[in-house]
Design a protein around this motif. Sequence first.
Motif, PDB file in Angstrom:
ATOM      1  N   ALA A  87      60.614  20.970  43.908  1.00 60.58           N
ATOM      2  CA  ALA A  87      61.404  22.118  43.456  1.00 60.58           C
ATOM      3  C   ALA A  87      61.469  23.243  44.492  1.00 60.58           C
ATOM      4  CB  ALA A  87      60.836  22.642  42.138  1.00 60.58           C
ATOM      5  N   GLN A 144      62.644  17.457  38.236  1.00 61.72           N
ATOM      6  CA  GLN A 144      62.098  16.678  37.126  1.00 61.72           C
ATOM      7  C   GLN A 144      61.066  15.697  37.659  1.00 61.72           C
ATOM      8  OE1 GLN A 144      65.224  14.711  34.962  1.00 61.72           O
ATOM      9  NE2 GLN A 144      66.242  16.616  34.374  1.00 61.72           N
ATOM     10  N   ALA A 146      60.834  18.782  32.917  1.00 66.06           N
ATOM     11  CA  ALA A 146      61.704  19.447  33.890  1.00 66.06           C
ATOM     12  C   ALA A 146      61.173  20.861  34.118  1.00 66.06           C
ATOM     13  CB  ALA A 146      63.140  19.513  33.371  1.00 66.06           C
ATOM     14  N   GLU A 186      62.043  24.767  36.136  1.00 67.69           N
ATOM     15  CA  GLU A 186      63.075  25.622  36.732  1.00 67.69           C
ATOM     16  C   GLU A 186      62.454  26.964  37.098  1.00 67.69           C
ATOM     17  OE1 GLU A 186      66.752  25.465  33.903  1.00 67.69           O
ATOM     18  OE2 GLU A 186      64.912  25.229  32.716  1.00 67.69           O
ATOM     19  N   PRO A 241      65.536  23.683  40.343  1.00 72.63           N
ATOM     20  CA  PRO A 241      65.051  22.794  39.281  1.00 72.63           C
ATOM     21  C   PRO A 241      64.575  21.453  39.837  1.00 72.63           C
ATOM     22  CG  PRO A 241      67.221  23.694  38.761  1.00 72.63           C
ATOM     23  CD  PRO A 241      66.959  23.979  40.196  1.00 72.63           C
ATOM     24  N   TYR A 293      67.737  26.764  28.027  1.00 68.23           N
ATOM     25  CA  TYR A 293      67.734  25.415  28.590  1.00 68.23           C
ATOM     26  C   TYR A 293      68.714  24.545  27.801  1.00 68.23           C
ATOM     27  CZ  TYR A 293      65.841  20.923  30.187  1.00 68.23           C
ATOM     28  OH  TYR A 293      65.684  19.661  30.725  1.00 68.23           O
TER      29      TYR A 293
END
Length: 708
Positions: free
Chosen positions: A608, A483, A504, A506, A481, A515
Motif C-alpha cells: 500500500a 488487499q 482491504a 486504505e 489501497p 467503504y
Amino acid sequence: MKSYDDKHIKNIVLVGAPKSGKTTLSETMLFEAGIISKRGTIEEKNTVSDYHEIELERGNSVYATLLHTEWKDYKINIIDTPGLEDFIGEVIAAIRVADTAVVLLNAQYGVEVSTEILWEYIDRYRKPTILAVNQLDTELASFTKAVEDARRAFGNNVTLMQYPVNQGPGFNAIIDLLKMTMYRFPKDGGKPEKLPIPEEEREKAEQLHNELVEKAAENDDTLMELYFEKGSLDEDELREGIQKGMLQHQVFPVFCLSARNNMGSGRLMGFIDNVAPAAIDVPAEHTADGKEVAIDPAGPTGIFVFKTLVEPHIGRLSFFKVIAGEVKAGMELTNFANNTTERISQLFIADGKNRNTADRLRAGDIGCTLKLKNTRTNDTLGDKHFPGPIAALEFPSPKVRVAVEPQNKGDDEKLSEVLAEIHLEDPTLLVEFNRELKQVILHGQGELHLLVTKWRLENIYKMPVVFLPARIPYRETIQKPAQASYRHKKQSGGAGQFGEVYLAIEPWYDGMPPYKDHPVRDSEEITLSWGGKLVFNNCIVGGAIDSRFLPAILKGVMEKMQEGPLTGSYVRDIRVSVYDGKMHPVDSNEISFKIAGMMAFRDAFHQAAPQLLEPVYDLEATAPDTMMGDIMSELQSHRSIITGMDAANGNQVIKARIPQAEIDKLFAALRNVTQGKAKIKAEFADYAPVPADLQKKLSENYKETVAV
C-alpha cells in the motif's frame, strides 16, 4: 544572628547575561558590608557564591545561590543566579521570591539576547527592577549604548539615577542625579569622595535631574501637585516617588558600577536600603485558586519552597520564603501538596555553603532548612489557618533531549532513583521512561544543561552513564489501497489452529466516503493513543467468519499497528475492511484469527505504498540582524523550511519548520554560530512524510536489527 522585622528585610535577585558580573558584584556587596574580610574572585575559585565543584570547574554559575548582607540596619538577602539559559529554572525561582530584580548590563555589550529572555520573567511577575551598568572600567564600555539598548528592550521607564564621568580603563567617578553629587573613588575602590558636580557637567546633570524629578512625580498625584507648586521635589520626596514607580513597574532606575574594582556598589546598596521595596511593600502573593495572600507578619504561618538542593554528606536542603507569620525551629507545619506534617528541625540563613543557625524567620525573609522528607520545590507549608498552597512556579518546556543508560546494566533501578532525585532538585530537567522508544530520555534546556547533569550523575552520585541519541517517535501509514489474505494453519496432534482472513486497507482521512467495495455490516472508529485513527469495518456476509472471531482479528491488526512493518513504529490513519475468510468447525479459535488478521494486515501494508512520518516542530530563532545569514544557513542544512521573518525589538525573528530528528543538532549549531546570543524556541506542530532516501535507510536499519 540579629533578628529583623519585615520593614527592614530586602530581597534582591542578581540577573544578567553570562559574564555581566553578578557573582563579582555579590562578592563585593558582602565585602562592603563586612560579611567577608577579603573579596574572592572567579579566577581564584574562592567566591562565596560559586562554591559547587562543577561551578569551580567551569568558571561560571550553575546554581542560584542565596547570600545575605547587613547594611545600615537592613538585611539584604541576595540571590546570585546563573547567566546561561540552560539553567533558567534556577533564575525563574529566584525572580519569583525576590522583591527587587537587579539586572546587570555589561557596558561593553548592552542588552544581550539572554538578558531579554530573563526580562520576560521579570516583566511577567512585575518585579520592581534596578538596572546596573557594570564593567564601566573596560576599554569598550559604552554607558550611552547600554542605556539606549535598555530603553529599546524595556521601554521609556528606564530612568537614569547616575551616569559615569570617565568610563573606560580610567573610570573612577560617577555623578549621582538623586543626591546631585559627584562620587570619586580611590584607586582600589571602596568608599568614595563626595565632590561638587564639575562646572562642565552641571548643565547635563541638572537636565537629567529634572527628568528624574518628573519621572518620580508622575507616579503619585500628591507628588505631582507638589512638583507643580514648588517646581521640584526634595530628596525624600524623590525617594518616595521612585519607590512608587518601581512598585508600579513604571520606573527602572539605572546605576553605574565597576564591581571588579568596588566602585558604585555601596551607593547601590544604600539605594536598596532606602528606596527599593521591602517584602511587605510588594503586591500580594496568590494561592493556587487565586486568593491574595499578603506578606503579613501577623498572619498565620506559611512558607513557600522555591528551591531544593541535594548536597553530599548533608542531604536535602529546602530553600523557602516566609509568606506570613513567622517560622521557628521545632515548629510543625502541614504540607498542602500531600497533607503530610513536616517538622522544621533547624533554620538557617545561608551564605553560599556557609549556613548560620537562626531561631526564627519572619514574614518576608528567606532561609533554608534540612531534611524535609515529603517536601519538594513548589510546595507550601503552613499552619491550619494558612489559606492554602501558593501558586506554583511555571518552568519553560525543555528544548533538547538525550537517552541515558547506566554503564553497568544492573544499575537500571538505581539510575531511576538518582534521576528522580535530580528532577526533585531541578524541575526543568524532565525524566521520561518511554515505552514506545524503549529508552530513558532526559529532556533539558540545552546541551550544557544535559552535560552538567551527566557530570553530576558521575561525580556526585557515582553513577557512570552513557548518553545516546534519543530515538525519534516516527509513525507509519500508507498512501494507497491494497488487499491481502492470510491463512494460519497449524496441526500438531489433537486440536489444531485454523483461520483465514481477507482484508482491504486504505489511507484514512477525516470526511472520507464510506467503504463501497463490500457491504459494511458494522464499523468501529478507534482514536489511537499515539495519535491518528483506525477505522475497522466488518464486511463479512454469509457466515464466512463467525462474528465472535472479529474482535480477535481487530486485536491482531492493533498489535501489528503498535509495531509497524517498516521501522517498528506506531501505525496511524488506516481503514481496515475484513470482507471474507474461512474457518474450521473444530480448529478455528481466537488465536488463529488474531494471527491471520495480523499477518494479512502486514502483507497488505507492504503493498500500500508505506509512508514513514516524522514529528516536525515550529521553530522561532530571534537574534541580531548580523547573525541572520549564519542562522539561515544552519536551518537549511538541517532540513528546515523557512516559513517567515519578522522584526522584534531591534532583532530579527526567523520562523521555520524543522524535523525533530534535527532539533538537537540545530540547537547546538545555533548556539555556536551566535555565541549563545540567539533565543530559540520550538513547539510540536504535526507529522510529515520522511524523505524517500531517509525512509529507505531507516527501514533497512530496522530489518537488520530485527534479523539480529
